[in-house]
Design a protein around this motif. Sequence first.
Motif, PDB file in Angstrom:
ATOM      1  N   ILE A  99       0.835  -1.200   0.000  1.00 48.83           N
ATOM      2  CA  ILE A  99       0.000   0.000   0.000  1.00 48.83           C
ATOM      3  C   ILE A  99       0.872   1.253   0.000  1.00 48.83           C
ATOM      4  O   ILE A  99       0.579   2.240  -0.682  1.00 48.83           O
ATOM      5  CB  ILE A  99      -0.932  -0.019   1.231  1.00 48.83           C
ATOM      6  CG1 ILE A  99      -1.972  -1.132   1.056  1.00 48.83           C
ATOM      7  CG2 ILE A  99      -1.619   1.339   1.405  1.00 48.83           C
ATOM      8  CD1 ILE A  99      -2.771  -1.401   2.310  1.00 48.83           C
ATOM      9  N   LEU A 100       1.969   1.173   0.756  1.00 48.57           N
ATOM     10  CA  LEU A 100       2.869   2.316   0.809  1.00 48.57           C
ATOM     11  C   LEU A 100       3.475   2.585  -0.561  1.00 48.57           C
ATOM     12  O   LEU A 100       3.520   3.727  -1.025  1.00 48.57           O
ATOM     13  CB  LEU A 100       3.986   2.039   1.829  1.00 48.57           C
ATOM     14  CG  LEU A 100       5.055   3.131   1.943  1.00 48.57           C
ATOM     15  CD1 LEU A 100       4.421   4.436   2.408  1.00 48.57           C
ATOM     16  CD2 LEU A 100       6.147   2.690   2.915  1.00 48.57           C
ATOM     17  N   ALA A 101       3.915   1.499  -1.228  1.00 47.55           N
ATOM     18  CA  ALA A 101       4.501   1.668  -2.553  1.00 47.55           C
ATOM     19  C   ALA A 101       3.476   2.239  -3.515  1.00 47.55           C
ATOM     20  O   ALA A 101       3.763   3.132  -4.309  1.00 47.55           O
ATOM     21  CB  ALA A 101       5.012   0.313  -3.059  1.00 47.55           C
ATOM     22  N   GLU A 102       2.259   1.735  -3.386  1.00 48.02           N
ATOM     23  CA  GLU A 102       1.186   2.216  -4.256  1.00 48.02           C
ATOM     24  C   GLU A 102       0.914   3.697  -3.988  1.00 48.02           C
ATOM     25  O   GLU A 102       0.778   4.509  -4.906  1.00 48.02           O
ATOM     26  CB  GLU A 102      -0.065   1.387  -3.978  1.00 48.02           C
ATOM     27  CG  GLU A 102      -1.172   1.562  -5.003  1.00 48.02           C
ATOM     28  CD  GLU A 102      -2.333   0.628  -4.697  1.00 48.02           C
ATOM     29  OE1 GLU A 102      -3.449   1.135  -4.531  1.00 48.02           O
ATOM     30  OE2 GLU A 102      -2.116  -0.591  -4.606  1.00 48.02           O
ATOM     31  N   ALA A 103       0.876   4.040  -2.708  1.00 50.84           N
ATOM     32  CA  ALA A 103       0.592   5.427  -2.347  1.00 50.84           C
ATOM     33  C   ALA A 103       1.724   6.340  -2.815  1.00 50.84           C
ATOM     34  O   ALA A 103       1.482   7.444  -3.317  1.00 50.84           O
ATOM     35  CB  ALA A 103       0.414   5.538  -0.832  1.00 50.84           C
ATOM     36  N   LEU A 104       2.960   5.886  -2.653  1.00 52.79           N
ATOM     37  CA  LEU A 104       4.099   6.692  -3.087  1.00 52.79           C
ATOM     38  C   LEU A 104       4.097   6.868  -4.600  1.00 52.79           C
ATOM     39  O   LEU A 104       4.385   7.950  -5.114  1.00 52.79           O
ATOM     40  CB  LEU A 104       5.405   6.039  -2.634  1.00 52.79           C
ATOM     41  CG  LEU A 104       5.717   6.201  -1.151  1.00 52.79           C
ATOM     42  CD1 LEU A 104       6.957   5.395  -0.784  1.00 52.79           C
ATOM     43  CD2 LEU A 104       5.910   7.655  -0.784  1.00 52.79           C
ATOM     44  N   HIS A 109       3.270  10.288  -9.062  1.00 49.60           N
ATOM     45  CA  HIS A 109       2.584  10.518 -10.322  1.00 49.60           C
ATOM     46  C   HIS A 109       1.911  11.889 -10.299  1.00 49.60           C
ATOM     47  O   HIS A 109       1.975  12.648 -11.270  1.00 49.60           O
ATOM     48  CB  HIS A 109       1.553   9.407 -10.553  1.00 49.60           C
ATOM     49  CG  HIS A 109       0.832   9.546 -11.855  1.00 49.60           C
ATOM     50  ND1 HIS A 109       1.437   9.286 -13.062  1.00 49.60           N
ATOM     51  CD2 HIS A 109      -0.430   9.934 -12.147  1.00 49.60           C
ATOM     52  CE1 HIS A 109       0.570   9.505 -14.032  1.00 49.60           C
ATOM     53  NE2 HIS A 109      -0.573   9.904 -13.517  1.00 49.60           N
ATOM     54  N   ARG A 110       1.277  12.215  -9.158  1.00 50.67           N
ATOM     55  CA  ARG A 110       0.609  13.513  -9.053  1.00 50.67           C
ATOM     56  C   ARG A 110       1.633  14.654  -9.110  1.00 50.67           C
ATOM     57  O   ARG A 110       1.331  15.723  -9.602  1.00 50.67           O
ATOM     58  CB  ARG A 110      -0.163  13.584  -7.727  1.00 50.67           C
ATOM     59  CG  ARG A 110      -1.468  12.834  -7.766  1.00 50.67           C
ATOM     60  CD  ARG A 110      -2.448  13.412  -6.758  1.00 50.67           C
ATOM     61  NE  ARG A 110      -1.925  13.351  -5.388  1.00 50.67           N
ATOM     62  CZ  ARG A 110      -2.114  12.313  -4.575  1.00 50.67           C
ATOM     63  NH1 ARG A 110      -2.764  11.255  -4.984  1.00 50.67           N
ATOM     64  NH2 ARG A 110      -1.632  12.342  -3.348  1.00 50.67           N
ATOM     65  N   ARG A 111       2.824  14.381  -8.577  1.00 43.14           N
ATOM     66  CA  ARG A 111       3.850  15.421  -8.572  1.00 43.14           C
ATOM     67  C   ARG A 111       4.613  15.479  -9.892  1.00 43.14           C
ATOM     68  O   ARG A 111       5.476  16.320 -10.060  1.00 43.14           O
ATOM     69  CB  ARG A 111       4.856  15.152  -7.460  1.00 43.14           C
ATOM     70  CG  ARG A 111       4.317  15.449  -6.074  1.00 43.14           C
ATOM     71  CD  ARG A 111       5.354  15.127  -5.045  1.00 43.14           C
ATOM     72  NE  ARG A 111       4.939  15.517  -3.709  1.00 43.14           N
ATOM     73  CZ  ARG A 111       5.652  15.279  -2.610  1.00 43.14           C
ATOM     74  NH1 ARG A 111       6.800  14.658  -2.707  1.00 43.14           N
ATOM     75  NH2 ARG A 111       5.218  15.671  -1.445  1.00 43.14           N
ATOM     76  N   GLY A 112       4.303  14.538 -10.802  1.00 41.43           N
ATOM     77  CA  GLY A 112       4.969  14.542 -12.079  1.00 41.43           C
ATOM     78  C   GLY A 112       6.333  13.888 -12.044  1.00 41.43           C
ATOM     79  O   GLY A 112       7.125  14.051 -12.959  1.00 41.43           O
TER      80      GLY A 112
END
Length: 114
Positions: A99-104, A109-112
């Motif tokens: 989950i952490l890897a997914e969240a990171l 991705h959001r930060r580009g």
Amino acid sequence: MPHGSAIRGTRVGSGPIRPVERCEPAPRREVTYWCAKGHSVEVLLAADAPAPPTWDCPRCGQQAGQDAHNPPGPSRAEPYKTHLAYVKERRSDADGEAILAEALAALRHRRGER
Ligand SMILES: [Zn+2]
């Protein structure tokens, strides 16, 4: 001693509570706490009450502990658990890492970032 018996007479049966009983303090003990900034605070506790592990320093507000050489850190830096902390509590480490890897990944991705 003409007045001896008169003085003694006033004491018999006077007052249901003797001063020595009324003023006798409850047993107490003193516990010293040290904070990370070197302040010390002495706390009077009831003798039969367990000492709390930490005490708020009255000078800087940080938590103080009973070990002068190992005071508690500035715990106020994290006043609440993050959402991730709650998630990791109810999932296994493997789940947590996934989950952490997914969240990171989503965060990057959001930060580009890649
Ligand atoms: Zn302090």
